[in-house]
Design a protein around this motif. Structure first.
Motif: not given
Length: 428
Positions: A294-310
């Protein structure tokens, strides 16, 4: 406007699809096959294609003119799904089949670390149970016995004595536990310390570090019981302080990426180093070629940047030109599981409480769920990850457990000490 295809059906894929749907440049997110959670997300549609149906997935992506594919599960990566999308010119964020051997074979991974002087536990590999047992004559216990191949996070056994070690050696090499994944095993020294997850995005040459995180692999309170795919996680991980982070980058991440380049292996995607921090030094327990769950769930909650752009920036080889931004808050997620997990478990139970109105800082990520005539039912062992974003780990822990108390089904259960290592650090 862009279209994104996320491949997989678990909590990791729900988190990735949810984050992709928040991009202002995305008009549609498809998830194959997805779950009940992804079916209910804004701009998101489930596609009834299995992650192993490479032909169907490629055909769908071509027909829909998908701009980006993000692969969640390790099985698809190790089987070469990225190579298939590359052949038809579709951007696919993930390592190739060759590069995915870092996770697909623990023997390959350990030998790679040895070649490139990456700190890890001493080890030996075996295909013969007799030779493996002879090796135990010269070892101090506890030792760790690992299946070489993919085993859904359950192929690692910490053996306190010879009887336990011989049991798992026989079950894997003679009893065919994990099928082909256990035809070759590793026996290694048991490192002592604190585990942490260190995940990066890699573009073949450069990398960007994601927020630190820590998960709970063991099934029961106090980090006891059998290994699971993960019973909860939080971010940031206090054990990864600035000094440790710099050591991990210098001693693990850079040597790994440089080693891949030296060996002619093109690695683009998520690179996950499962670490043991022992005496303020990082050692690699394993590499994964995808985001954790479940690391994805907590990391995506904290990510401010645009995942698709990254992801697109990485696929264009330009990660070195960007920086990932993060919300300052902490996140903690609690996995709610079916009765019997991580062994056999009941399916088809109706989930109650999902209609509860939660505060905006709570997000419920689905894993083993499906919609049945509008009713959400269980389909797997790990069913939900109830995640909170709050001002501190302790506040996130309180908020997540409060939300978890509102949701249940027949036999549902969860650990009630997720985040205990971080809590101990703050209270000591």
């Amino acid at each position: 406007m862009k279209k994104v295809l996320v491949i997989g059906s678990g909590g990791r894929e729900h988190a990735l699809a949810w984050k992709a749907s928040l991009s202002p440049d995305v008009c549609a997110v498809f998830v194959a096959p997805g779950n009940a959670g992804t079916a209910l997300e804004n701009k998101t549609t489930n596609i009834p294609l299995k992650e192993s149906d490479f032909d169907g997935l490629v055909s769908f992506a071509l027909d829909e003119q998908v701009d980006l594919v993000i692969v969640g599960p390790e099985n698809a990566l190790v089987s070469g799904i990225v190579d298939r999308f590359r052949e038809v010119g579709i951007f696919c964020f993930g390592p190739t089949q060759t590069a995915s051997r870092l996770e697909g074979s623990k023997v390959f991974s350990k030998e790679f670390m040895t070649r490139h002087h990456i700190p890890t536990a001493r080890f030996q590999s075996f295909t013969s149970s007799d030779k493996a047992k002879d090796f135990l004559n010269h070892q101090k216990f506890p030792v760790v016995v690992k299946a070489d191949g993919l085993a859904a996070g359950k192929g690692v056994f910490v053996c306190q004595n010879r009887i336990q070690a011989e049991q798992y050696i026989d079950e894997m090499l003679c009893g065919k536990l994990f099928d082909g994944a256990g035809e070759r095993i590793i026996i290694e020294e048991c490192l002592q310390g604190e585990e942490a997850s260190f995940i990066c995005m890699v573009d073949g040459q450069d990398f960007q570090v994601l927020a630190s995180s820590q998960d709970h692999k063991a099934a029961y309170n106090g980090d006891t019981g059998p290994n699971t795919g993960g019973m909860g996680a939080y971010s940031p991980a206090p054990i990864i302080d600035p000094e440790i982070q710099q050591k991990v980058i210098a001693q693990v991440i850079k040597p790994t990426i440089n080693g891949l380049v030296e060996e002619g292996i093109d690695y683009t995607g998520f690179l996950y180093a499962g670490l043991m921090i022992q005496n303020h030094m990082p050692y690699v327990l394993e590499f994964n070629c995808r985001m954790g769950d479940p690391e994805s769930q907590v990391i995506m909650m904290r990510m401010k940047s645009d995942l698709v752009e990254l992801c697109l920036t990485a696929l264009q080889g330009r990660l070195g030109e960007t920086q990932i931004e993060w919300f300052f808050e902490s996140a903690l997620g609690i996995v709610v599981a079916s009765e019997g997990y991580p062994r056999s478990h009941k399916k088809g139970c109706e989930i109650y409480g999902l209609e509860t109105t939660f505060d905006n800082n709570i997000k419920i990520f689905h894993a083993g769920t499906k919609l049945n005539d509008g009713t959400v039912e269980t389909t797997g062992g790990r069913v939900l990850c109830i995640t909170a974003l709050s001002n501190s780990i302790l506040e996130a822990q309180k908020d997540a457990y409060q939300a978890a108390s509102s949701i249940h089904w027949e036999g549902s259960w969860y650990r009630d000490d997720i985040g205990h290592r971080a809590k101990h650090r703050f209270e000591s």
